[in-house]
Design a protein around this motif. Structure first.
Motif: not given
Length: 200
Positions: A30-45, A62-75
């Motif tokens: 994800v933008q230069g960061i490698v992760v291995v999620p322990g559960q499924s996520f929906n990632r923006s295309t 997982t349930d929509g950006e207004e409810l939960d979001r994990l944001t990656f800032f990759g450099g």
């Protein structure tokens, strides 16, 4: 074909275009960061990112950006913003605040807060104490925060960040206080702890 069916199909196509699946247990870059999620996520295309996010930023949910979001800032480069104003904003001529390579930890936290406020997601954000933390195998820092959006829903979040070669690397989690924050926080902590740089 009935109009309601056509509308439903259009919404389905749009949703499929905006997100793809990040399955549990599969390494994701994800933008230069490698992760291995322990559960499924929906990632923006790429389609969704082009409309709503600047370069080197991606959101998972997982349930929509207004409810939960994990944001990656990759450099994020010196002079680049953390956000992107929607095309229909009347104040687009007023630029968003930008990251500077020489920023102190508190300044970076303040920049993140200013980004949330400027994008209209919340009128104010409360930051808890900033503390040292290891992130991506590098010395970094962590801060927790909370805010209530325009929908009057309380949210809590945590961020881990580091600056490497003048670029900002950061993962930020935000979730509703009543449900998503506590439910997802164990998975987020695992992602925080195991994330690595692709070229490390």
């Amino acid at each position: 074909m009935p109009r309601l069916v056509i509308l439903a199909l259009a919404l389905l196509v749009t949703a499929c275009a905006a997100y793809s699946l990040a399955p549990a247990g599969a390494p994701q870059t994800v933008q230069g960061i490698v992760v291995v999620p322990g559960q499924s996520f929906n990632r923006s295309t790429a389609f969704n990112r082009a409309l709503t996010l600047p370069d080197r930023v991606e959101i998972w949910t997982t349930d929509g950006e207004e409810l939960d979001r994990l944001t990656f800032f990759g450099g994020i480069a010196d002079g680049a913003p953390l956000g992107k104003l929607p095309p229909d904003r009347s104040d687009r001529e007023q630029p968003l605040p930008v990251f500077r390579a020489g920023m102190a930890e508190g300044d970076i936290a303040d920049l993140f807060v200013a980004n949330i406020v400027r994008l209209g997601r919340a009128p104010a954000v409360v930051i808890d104490a900033i503390r040292p933390a290891t992130f991506l195998g590098l010395p970094g820092f962590r801060f927790d925060f909370s805010y209530s959006g325009g929908d009057e829903i309380d949210r809590r979040g945590s961020a881990l960040a580091t600056v490497r070669d003048g670029r900002l690397w950061m993962i930020v989690f935000e979730g509703t206080r009543l449900l998503h924050h506590d439910r997802l926080m164990p998975e987020v902590e695992r992602i925080f702890a195991t994330a690595r740089l692709r070229d490390a």
